[in-house]
Design a protein around this motif. Structure first.
Motif, PDB file in Angstrom:
ATOM      1  N   TRP A 259     -26.326  18.314   3.871  1.00 30.16           N
ATOM      2  CA  TRP A 259     -25.960  19.609   4.445  1.00 30.16           C
ATOM      3  C   TRP A 259     -27.240  20.372   4.754  1.00 30.16           C
ATOM      4  O   TRP A 259     -27.616  21.304   4.069  1.00 30.16           O
ATOM      5  CB  TRP A 259     -25.092  20.375   3.455  1.00 30.16           C
ATOM      6  CG  TRP A 259     -24.099  21.283   4.096  1.00 30.16           C
ATOM      7  CD1 TRP A 259     -23.977  21.596   5.416  1.00 30.16           C
ATOM      8  CD2 TRP A 259     -23.073  22.015   3.413  1.00 30.16           C
ATOM      9  NE1 TRP A 259     -22.937  22.472   5.610  1.00 30.16           N
ATOM     10  CE2 TRP A 259     -22.364  22.742   4.390  1.00 30.16           C
ATOM     11  CE3 TRP A 259     -22.686  22.128   2.080  1.00 30.16           C
ATOM     12  CZ2 TRP A 259     -21.287  23.575   4.073  1.00 30.16           C
ATOM     13  CZ3 TRP A 259     -21.622  22.946   1.760  1.00 30.16           C
ATOM     14  CH2 TRP A 259     -20.932  23.656   2.745  1.00 30.16           C
ATOM     15  N   ARG A 260     -27.879  19.953   5.816  1.00 28.32           N
ATOM     16  CA  ARG A 260     -29.195  20.469   6.165  1.00 28.32           C
ATOM     17  C   ARG A 260     -29.154  21.954   6.507  1.00 28.32           C
ATOM     18  O   ARG A 260     -30.082  22.709   6.190  1.00 28.32           O
ATOM     19  CB  ARG A 260     -29.743  19.672   7.356  1.00 28.32           C
ATOM     20  CG  ARG A 260     -31.132  20.001   7.790  1.00 28.32           C
ATOM     21  CD  ARG A 260     -31.597  19.048   8.876  1.00 28.32           C
ATOM     22  NE  ARG A 260     -30.512  18.705   9.790  1.00 28.32           N
ATOM     23  CZ  ARG A 260     -30.052  19.501  10.754  1.00 28.32           C
ATOM     24  NH1 ARG A 260     -30.561  20.703  10.908  1.00 28.32           N
ATOM     25  NH2 ARG A 260     -29.073  19.114  11.545  1.00 28.32           N
ATOM     26  N   GLU A 261     -28.100  22.384   7.191  1.00 26.17           N
ATOM     27  CA  GLU A 261     -27.921  23.788   7.545  1.00 26.17           C
ATOM     28  C   GLU A 261     -26.531  24.229   7.087  1.00 26.17           C
ATOM     29  O   GLU A 261     -25.566  24.145   7.840  1.00 26.17           O
ATOM     30  CB  GLU A 261     -28.097  23.982   9.053  1.00 26.17           C
ATOM     31  CG  GLU A 261     -29.491  23.629   9.553  1.00 26.17           C
ATOM     32  CD  GLU A 261     -29.612  23.748  11.056  1.00 26.17           C
ATOM     33  OE1 GLU A 261     -28.649  24.223  11.705  1.00 26.17           O
ATOM     34  OE2 GLU A 261     -30.657  23.365  11.597  1.00 26.17           O
ATOM     35  N   PRO A 262     -26.395  24.677   5.842  1.00 25.37           N
ATOM     36  CA  PRO A 262     -25.079  25.041   5.308  1.00 25.37           C
ATOM     37  C   PRO A 262     -24.433  26.178   6.108  1.00 25.37           C
ATOM     38  O   PRO A 262     -25.106  27.079   6.603  1.00 25.37           O
ATOM     39  CB  PRO A 262     -25.383  25.487   3.876  1.00 25.37           C
ATOM     40  CG  PRO A 262     -26.690  24.840   3.544  1.00 25.37           C
ATOM     41  CD  PRO A 262     -27.461  24.813   4.833  1.00 25.37           C
ATOM     42  N   THR A 263     -23.124  26.096   6.209  1.00 24.66           N
ATOM     43  CA  THR A 263     -22.327  27.133   6.847  1.00 24.66           C
ATOM     44  C   THR A 263     -21.165  27.484   5.916  1.00 24.66           C
ATOM     45  O   THR A 263     -20.824  26.700   5.025  1.00 24.66           O
ATOM     46  CB  THR A 263     -21.780  26.655   8.205  1.00 24.66           C
ATOM     47  OG1 THR A 263     -21.124  25.383   8.028  1.00 24.66           O
ATOM     48  CG2 THR A 263     -22.895  26.488   9.219  1.00 24.66           C
ATOM     49  N   PRO A 264     -20.555  28.636   6.094  1.00 18.13           N
ATOM     50  CA  PRO A 264     -19.440  29.015   5.206  1.00 18.13           C
ATOM     51  C   PRO A 264     -18.298  28.015   5.283  1.00 18.13           C
ATOM     52  O   PRO A 264     -18.008  27.460   6.343  1.00 18.13           O
ATOM     53  CB  PRO A 264     -19.013  30.374   5.763  1.00 18.13           C
ATOM     54  CG  PRO A 264     -20.221  30.906   6.462  1.00 18.13           C
ATOM     55  CD  PRO A 264     -20.899  29.707   7.050  1.00 18.13           C
ATOM     56  N   VAL A 265     -17.653  27.775   4.142  1.00 20.32           N
ATOM     57  CA  VAL A 265     -16.497  26.883   4.084  1.00 20.32           C
ATOM     58  C   VAL A 265     -15.341  27.612   3.409  1.00 20.32           C
ATOM     59  O   VAL A 265     -15.548  28.554   2.656  1.00 20.32           O
ATOM     60  CB  VAL A 265     -16.818  25.575   3.327  1.00 20.32           C
ATOM     61  CG1 VAL A 265     -17.773  24.708   4.129  1.00 20.32           C
ATOM     62  CG2 VAL A 265     -17.403  25.865   1.943  1.00 20.32           C
ATOM     63  N   ARG A 266     -14.144  27.115   3.669  1.00 15.68           N
ATOM     64  CA  ARG A 266     -12.943  27.749   3.121  1.00 15.68           C
ATOM     65  C   ARG A 266     -11.792  26.754   3.229  1.00 15.68           C
ATOM     66  O   ARG A 266     -11.903  25.718   3.902  1.00 15.68           O
ATOM     67  CB  ARG A 266     -12.604  29.002   3.927  1.00 15.68           C
ATOM     68  CG  ARG A 266     -12.130  28.691   5.340  1.00 15.68           C
ATOM     69  CD  ARG A 266     -12.023  29.913   6.206  1.00 15.68           C
ATOM     70  NE  ARG A 266     -11.344  29.630   7.473  1.00 15.68           N
ATOM     71  CZ  ARG A 266     -11.871  28.989   8.502  1.00 15.68           C
ATOM     72  NH1 ARG A 266     -13.118  28.535   8.422  1.00 15.68           N
ATOM     73  NH2 ARG A 266     -11.188  28.788   9.607  1.00 15.68           N
ATOM     74  N   ALA A 267     -10.678  27.085   2.604  1.00 13.40           N
ATOM     75  CA  ALA A 267      -9.458  26.299   2.770  1.00 13.40           C
ATOM     76  C   ALA A 267      -8.820  26.716   4.096  1.00 13.40           C
ATOM     77  O   ALA A 267      -8.221  27.778   4.188  1.00 13.40           O
ATOM     78  CB  ALA A 267      -8.503  26.536   1.614  1.00 13.40           C
ATOM     79  N   VAL A 268      -8.957  25.894   5.119  1.00 15.38           N
ATOM     80  CA  VAL A 268      -8.486  26.254   6.452  1.00 15.38           C
ATOM     81  C   VAL A 268      -6.970  26.410   6.476  1.00 15.38           C
ATOM     82  O   VAL A 268      -6.434  27.344   7.056  1.00 15.38           O
ATOM     83  CB  VAL A 268      -8.954  25.203   7.486  1.00 15.38           C
ATOM     84  CG1 VAL A 268      -8.347  25.491   8.849  1.00 15.38           C
ATOM     85  CG2 VAL A 268     -10.484  25.208   7.567  1.00 15.38           C
ATOM     86  N   ASP A 269      -6.262  25.483   5.824  1.00 14.71           N
ATOM     87  CA  ASP A 269      -4.805  25.544   5.759  1.00 14.71           C
ATOM     88  C   ASP A 269      -4.398  25.689   4.297  1.00 14.71           C
ATOM     89  O   ASP A 269      -4.408  24.720   3.543  1.00 14.71           O
ATOM     90  CB  ASP A 269      -4.200  24.274   6.368  1.00 14.71           C
ATOM     91  CG  ASP A 269      -2.674  24.300   6.421  1.00 14.71           C
ATOM     92  OD1 ASP A 269      -2.071  25.203   5.802  1.00 14.71           O
ATOM     93  OD2 ASP A 269      -2.086  23.413   7.062  1.00 14.71           O
ATOM     94  N   SER A 270      -4.026  26.905   3.895  1.00 16.73           N
ATOM     95  CA  SER A 270      -3.689  27.161   2.493  1.00 16.73           C
ATOM     96  C   SER A 270      -2.435  26.415   2.052  1.00 16.73           C
ATOM     97  O   SER A 270      -2.196  26.246   0.856  1.00 16.73           O
ATOM     98  CB  SER A 270      -3.504  28.660   2.260  1.00 16.73           C
ATOM     99  OG  SER A 270      -2.464  29.172   3.079  1.00 16.73           O
ATOM    100  N   GLY A 271      -1.623  25.965   3.001  1.00 16.63           N
ATOM    101  CA  GLY A 271      -0.451  25.182   2.645  1.00 16.63           C
ATOM    102  C   GLY A 271      -0.797  23.790   2.169  1.00 16.63           C
ATOM    103  O   GLY A 271       0.004  23.137   1.501  1.00 16.63           O
TER     104      GLY A 271
END
Length: 339
Positions: free
Chosen positions: A254-266
């Motif tokens: 992950w050379r250039e980290p970007t924000p991550v999240r649960a895209v589909d909470s279902g």
């Protein structure tokens, strides 16, 4: 989109043989179950997986762990003669005054130009020093050293890929994981790598298809920007008998980290990172036991129990990168009947 956990992390029978060593030498990429036709093959001749299974870099070839020969939840003792050229490696995240500081990879090396790029590059150029043992291990490890469950010779099985993404976080080197939503009927609450089945638009499963699929699924599931991911290795394809999936583990930095999240909470409860130091901490390791009797490695990290295919692959990476530390294989964690 095929969710990784539902697809891969099923019954532990799919990983109970992880850890076998001594596979035949001199295999071609096709024989080894690797993705062929990639530019920038990593490593070179003479690189071999670390055989210091006891986790002591001063004693390569020492039998693994504390459990004795070939009886520990599918983890036979390492035969030092089966893996020549044993390497040593600093365990990332652990204090070592003599070790160089973790660095950030250079941004001027080749990299994937988005998931839709016609050509994807696999290169170890510019990796931080702590990640180099993983790249070397990926180049040298044989399929039989990863699992006894390998793709059928008939070619049957649904082609899939997972992204094993290492980054440099606040607590040092870390690994990206996700956790399935608890309300799901199948494997609710189970951690996994991002990934899923190949789509036709991903391309040839024998060349860059798994690379594109791993990045595409990771973007769909976690929201990460694939342009910031450097692919540096591909592990041998593995087979999950319970689901019939042929899985290509793709290694990324992950050379250039970007924000991550649960895209589909279902489908996904959370996306999180685990410090490598926590994964190598013996206090966080155990053997998971399925109600049907199958057993395999497990990790108790970040308020989660990582088991199944995901834990098995992490276990093998740590072992062959020389990061493994002795841990109590008699420590058992039972899985419930719905696991």
């Amino acid at each position: 989109m095929t969710h990784t956990s539902e697809t891969y992390d099923g019954d532990l029978s799919g990983i109970e043989g992880l850890g076998r060593v001594g596979g035949p030498a001199g295999r071609t990429d096709a024989d080894r179950g690797r993705t062929g036709g990639l530019s920038g093959r990593i490593g070179g001749p003479g690189h071999a997986p670390a055989a210091n299974g006891a986790g002591d870099p001063a004693r390569p070839g020492t039998p693994r762990g504390t459990g004795g020969p070939a009886t520990d939840a599918g983890h036979p003792a390492t035969d030092a003669t089966a893996v020549p050229g044993a390497a040593t490696a600093r365990v990332p995240g652990h204090t070592d005054p003599a070790a160089p500081a973790t660095g950030t990879a250079s941004s001027d090396h080749p990299r994937p130009d988005g998931v839709g790029a016609s050509e994807l590059v696999v290169t170890s150029e510019g990796l931080p020093e702590w990640l180099e043992p993983v790249a070397r291990a990926a180049e040298a490890v044989e399929p039989e050293q990863m699992s006894r469950f390998l793709p059928p010779e008939s070619g049957d099985g649904r082609q899939s890929a997972v992204l094993i993404l290492f980054g440099d976080g606040p607590r040092g080197p870390e690994l990206l994981l996700m956790e399935r939503a608890s309300q799901l009927r199948s494997h609710g609450g189970q951690p996994s790598f991002p990934g899923g089945a190949l789509d036709p638009e991903d391309g040839d499963p024998a060349t860059t298809g798994p690379l594109r699929a791993a990045l595409r699924e990771a973007e769909e599931e976690t929201g990460l920007d694939p342009a910031g991911v450097q692919l540096f290795g591909v592990l041998p394809r593995l087979y999950i008998p319970v689901s019939g999936f042929v899985v290509t583990p793709v290694l990324g930095w992950w050379r250039e980290p970007t924000p991550v999240r649960a895209v589909d909470s279902g489908e996904t409860a959370r996306v999180f990172t685990v410090p490598v130091a926590d994964l190598t901490d013996p206090a966080n390791r155990a053997t998971a036991v399925h109600p049907k009797g199958h057993a395999g490695p497990a990790f108790l990290v970040e308020s989660a129990l990582v088991w199944g295919f995901t834990a098995g692959v992490i276990d093998r990476i740590m072992h062959y990168a020389g990061w493994e530390r002795p841990w109590d294989r008699a420590k058992r964690v039972p899985l419930d009947w719905h696991a």
